[in-house]
Design a protein around this motif. Structure first.
Motif, PDB file in Angstrom:
ATOM      1  N   GLY A   1       8.383 -14.389 -90.616  1.00  6.85           N
ATOM      2  CA  GLY A   1       8.692 -15.780 -90.271  1.00  6.85           C
ATOM      3  C   GLY A   1       9.083 -15.832 -88.806  1.00  6.85           C
ATOM      4  O   GLY A   1      10.258 -15.678 -88.477  1.00  6.85           O
TER       5      GLY A   1
ATOM      6  N   MET B   1      14.173 -19.628 -85.772  1.00  2.00           N
ATOM      7  CA  MET B   1      15.280 -18.804 -86.262  1.00  2.00           C
ATOM      8  C   MET B   1      14.886 -17.330 -86.317  1.00  2.00           C
ATOM      9  O   MET B   1      15.700 -16.453 -86.033  1.00  2.00           O
ATOM     10  CB  MET B   1      15.698 -19.303 -87.654  1.00  2.00           C
ATOM     11  CG  MET B   1      17.091 -18.927 -88.019  1.00  2.00           C
ATOM     12  SD  MET B   1      18.277 -19.581 -86.822  1.00  2.00           S
ATOM     13  CE  MET B   1      19.471 -18.279 -86.872  1.00  2.00           C
TER      14      MET B   1
ATOM     15  N   LYS C   1      19.072 -18.702 -95.035  1.00  2.00           N
ATOM     16  CA  LYS C   1      19.523 -19.658 -96.028  1.00  2.00           C
ATOM     17  C   LYS C   1      18.474 -20.733 -96.257  1.00  2.00           C
ATOM     18  O   LYS C   1      17.694 -20.969 -95.349  1.00  2.00           O
ATOM     19  CB  LYS C   1      20.856 -20.319 -95.668  1.00  2.00           C
ATOM     20  CG  LYS C   1      21.077 -20.741 -94.221  1.00  2.00           C
ATOM     21  CD  LYS C   1      20.250 -21.777 -93.540  1.00  2.00           C
ATOM     22  CE  LYS C   1      19.964 -23.130 -93.963  1.00  2.00           C
ATOM     23  NZ  LYS C   1      19.246 -23.967 -93.003  1.00  2.00           N
TER      24      LYS C   1
HETATM   25  N1  LIG Z   1      21.347 -19.940 -90.399  1.00  2.00           N
HETATM   26  C1  LIG Z   1      21.088 -20.940 -89.573  1.00  2.00           C
HETATM   27  O1  LIG Z   1      21.982 -21.432 -88.867  1.00  2.00           O
HETATM   28  C2  LIG Z   1      19.704 -21.511 -89.525  1.00  2.00           C
HETATM   29  C3  LIG Z   1      19.333 -22.434 -88.540  1.00  2.00           C
HETATM   30  C4  LIG Z   1      18.008 -22.899 -88.531  1.00  2.00           C
HETATM   31  C5  LIG Z   1      17.118 -22.479 -89.496  1.00  2.00           C
HETATM   32  N2  LIG Z   1      17.541 -21.587 -90.451  1.00  2.00           N
HETATM   33  C6  LIG Z   1      16.643 -21.113 -91.505  1.00  2.00           C
HETATM   34  O2  LIG Z   1      15.688 -20.212 -90.919  1.00  2.00           O
HETATM   35  C7  LIG Z   1      14.469 -20.258 -91.667  1.00  2.00           C
HETATM   36  C8  LIG Z   1      13.324 -20.589 -90.722  1.00  2.00           C
HETATM   37  O3  LIG Z   1      13.586 -21.830 -90.121  1.00  2.00           O
HETATM   38  P1  LIG Z   1      12.976 -22.184 -88.674  1.00  2.00           P
HETATM   39  O4  LIG Z   1      13.759 -23.328 -88.173  1.00  2.00           O
HETATM   40  O5  LIG Z   1      12.843 -20.959 -87.863  1.00  2.00           O
HETATM   41  O6  LIG Z   1      11.536 -22.698 -89.119  1.00  2.00           O
HETATM   42  P2  LIG Z   1      10.162 -22.594 -88.287  1.00  2.00           P
HETATM   43  O7  LIG Z   1       9.220 -23.542 -88.932  1.00  2.00           O
HETATM   44  O8  LIG Z   1      10.443 -22.688 -86.824  1.00  2.00           O
HETATM   45  O9  LIG Z   1       9.700 -21.083 -88.553  1.00  2.00           O
HETATM   46  C9  LIG Z   1       9.351 -20.620 -89.805  1.00  2.00           C
HETATM   47  C10 LIG Z   1       8.143 -19.690 -89.645  1.00  2.00           C
HETATM   48  O10 LIG Z   1       7.884 -19.100 -90.922  1.00  2.00           O
HETATM   49  C11 LIG Z   1       6.475 -19.053 -91.086  1.00  2.00           C
HETATM   50  N3  LIG Z   1       6.204 -18.931 -92.518  1.00  2.00           N
HETATM   51  C12 LIG Z   1       6.255 -19.886 -93.480  1.00  2.00           C
HETATM   52  N4  LIG Z   1       5.964 -19.351 -94.681  1.00  2.00           N
HETATM   53  C13 LIG Z   1       5.723 -18.022 -94.474  1.00  2.00           C
HETATM   54  C14 LIG Z   1       5.371 -16.928 -95.316  1.00  2.00           C
HETATM   55  N5  LIG Z   1       5.187 -17.092 -96.642  1.00  2.00           N
HETATM   56  N6  LIG Z   1       5.208 -15.712 -94.765  1.00  2.00           N
HETATM   57  C15 LIG Z   1       5.364 -15.516 -93.421  1.00  2.00           C
HETATM   58  N7  LIG Z   1       5.690 -16.533 -92.562  1.00  2.00           N
HETATM   59  C16 LIG Z   1       5.874 -17.750 -93.091  1.00  2.00           C
HETATM   60  C17 LIG Z   1       5.977 -20.340 -90.455  1.00  2.00           C
HETATM   61  O11 LIG Z   1       4.598 -20.265 -90.149  1.00  2.00           O
HETATM   62  C18 LIG Z   1       6.872 -20.425 -89.216  1.00  2.00           C
HETATM   63  O12 LIG Z   1       6.285 -19.761 -88.101  1.00  2.00           O
HETATM   64  C19 LIG Z   1      14.714 -21.290 -92.769  1.00  2.00           C
HETATM   65  O13 LIG Z   1      15.176 -20.621 -93.903  1.00  2.00           O
HETATM   66  C20 LIG Z   1      15.818 -22.175 -92.201  1.00  2.00           C
HETATM   67  O14 LIG Z   1      16.584 -22.825 -93.192  1.00  2.00           O
HETATM   68  C21 LIG Z   1      18.800 -21.111 -90.459  1.00  2.00           C
END
Ligand SMILES: NC(=O)c1ccc[n+]([C@@H]2O[C@H](COP(=O)([O-])OP(=O)(O)OC[C@H]3O[C@@H](n4cnc5c(N)ncnc54)[C@H](O)[C@@H]3O)[C@@H](O)[C@H]2O)c1
Length: 337
Positions: A10, A14, A95
């Motif tokens: 991913g 994040m 999360k």
């Molecule tokens: N802990 C925190 O403070 C915090 C803050 C923001 C986001 N998050 C969490 O981080 C995670 C990602 O969020 P984000 O904002 O980076 O989203 P994002 O959309 O920027 O990135 C997610 C990435 O995962 C990829 N993806 C989706 N399904 C996949 C799979 N099956 N296999 C491989 N890659 C896959 C997508 O193509 C994308 O590039 C979520 O769980 C989000 O809730 C946590």
């Protein structure tokens, strides 16, 4: 201990924060996986590493990898965490640990069975403001937790996929799960029963799943304590901040504001801790991905527990699911144990 080797699954916003934190702590991030090939390749270029792939199984089969950072959309947390545990990898799990409680329970079982270390990235737990509340108010009677963010309809903030039934799971389990987890930690208990009302004020641009954009609930804790919770995207206010929490124990109280960076106490020996007074460099060491990674590495090194283990991950998802169900049915719900 030789440098651990990690893979990022991913490679979005994040995920890149996790690759940064891992590298800052001496972990070699050697592989990058994303369903979008260009995203995996971009991350590999940014951080170095051996390969980029769209095939998560390749990562699981790679015996040189000790550690996974799972930062995908929410639907993939469950299958990837189970595969990771079965492959014997330690894991930093974003999360919510899973969208549904039964999935989270399966992850917890797989992690226990494999004997690997896992931390759920509920990093609010680890920062000095939260730790001080735990120290000064160890047995709260009452608390309030609130997620109040800018309206997703503006298109300026947030991700549309959060509203998707499969990818995200709605605002409560996607995002307010942080608040629910922080309440679990501050109340030092698990949920017993919940009451809730919810509303979808603005269905436009929020997918077709019908998830509410507002939920107001009550949590009754197994300890006998009580909490109120608000989860909404109906507008941000800097005075209370996106995240806002209050805690009372009959003598002392604490108010956590400024995105949880500031705490103001009543009835305690100290008045305020404000992490905003730290330099950016100092702040990054005590908030966000860095301290959570440090905690996981310490658990691996000492064979100890993490600050937010898989059982904690189950607790917050269980409460979110029960709140959603209470709001849907209009009936109080027991929180599954
Ligand atoms: N802990 C925190 O403070 C915090 C803050 C923001 C986001 N998050 C969490 O981080 C995670 C990602 O969020 P984000 O904002 O980076 O989203 P994002 O959309 O920027 O990135 C997610 C990435 O995962 C990829 N993806 C989706 N399904 C996949 C799979 N099956 N296999 C491989 N890659 C896959 C997508 O193509 C994308 O590039 C979520 O769980 C989000 O809730 C946590």
């Amino acid at each position: 201990m030789a440098n651990l080797k990690a893979a990022l699954i991913g490679c979005g916003g994040m995920g890149r924060a996790h690759a940064n934190a891992g590298q800052a702590l001496g972990v070699e991030v050697v592989a990058f996986c994303d369903v979008i090939e260009a995203a995996a390749e971009r991350a590999r270029e940014e951080f170095g590493g051996r390969y980029a792939t769209t095939d998560a199984d390749r990562i699981m089969r790679d015996d040189s990898i000790d550690l996974l950072y799972i930062a995908t959309h929410h639907d993939a947390h469950h299958p990837l965490a189970i595969a990771g545990a079965q492959a014997g990898k330690h894991m930093m799990l974003e999360k919510p640990m899973c969208i549904m409680r039964h999935q989270a329970v399966e992850v917890a079982e797989a992690v226990e069975k494999a004997g690997v270390k896992a931390v759920v990235d509920h990093w609010f737990r680890i920062q000095p403001t939260t730790q001080k509340i735990r120290e000064l108010i160890p047995h709260p009677r009452l608390s309030h937790g609130q997620l109040a963010m800018e309206n997703y309809n503006t298109g300026r903030v947030g991700a549309k996929w959060l509203w998707d039934k499969d990818d995200g799971g709605g605002l409560l389990v996607s995002t307010a799960v942080h608040t629910v987890d922080l309440l679990c930690y501050l109340m030092d208990s698990a949920g017993d029963r919940v009451y809730a009302e919810s509303h979808l004020f603005e269905p436009e641009h929020k997918g077709t799943s019908g998830y509410p954009d507002v939920l107001v609930g009550t949590i009754v804790w197994q300890s006998g304590g009580l909490s109120t919770i608000i989860s909404t995207d109906q507008g941000f206010n800097p005075a209370v901040s996106k995240w806002f929490h209050e805690v009372w124990d009959g003598e002392r109280s604490a108010v956590l504001s400024s995105h949880t960076a500031r705490v103001d106490f009543g009835g305690a020996d100290i008045d305020t801790i404000d992490l905003n007074e730290l330099s950016a460099e100092e702040m990054a060491k005590v908030r966000g991905a860095y301290p959570i990674h440090a905690n996981l590495l310490e658990a691996i090194r000492t064979d100890g527990d993490t600050i937010c283990n898989v059982h904690d991950g189950v607790k917050s998802v269980s409460i979110c699911n029960a709140l959603d169900e209470a709001a849907r049915t209009g009936k109080p719900q027991d929180v599954a144990r």
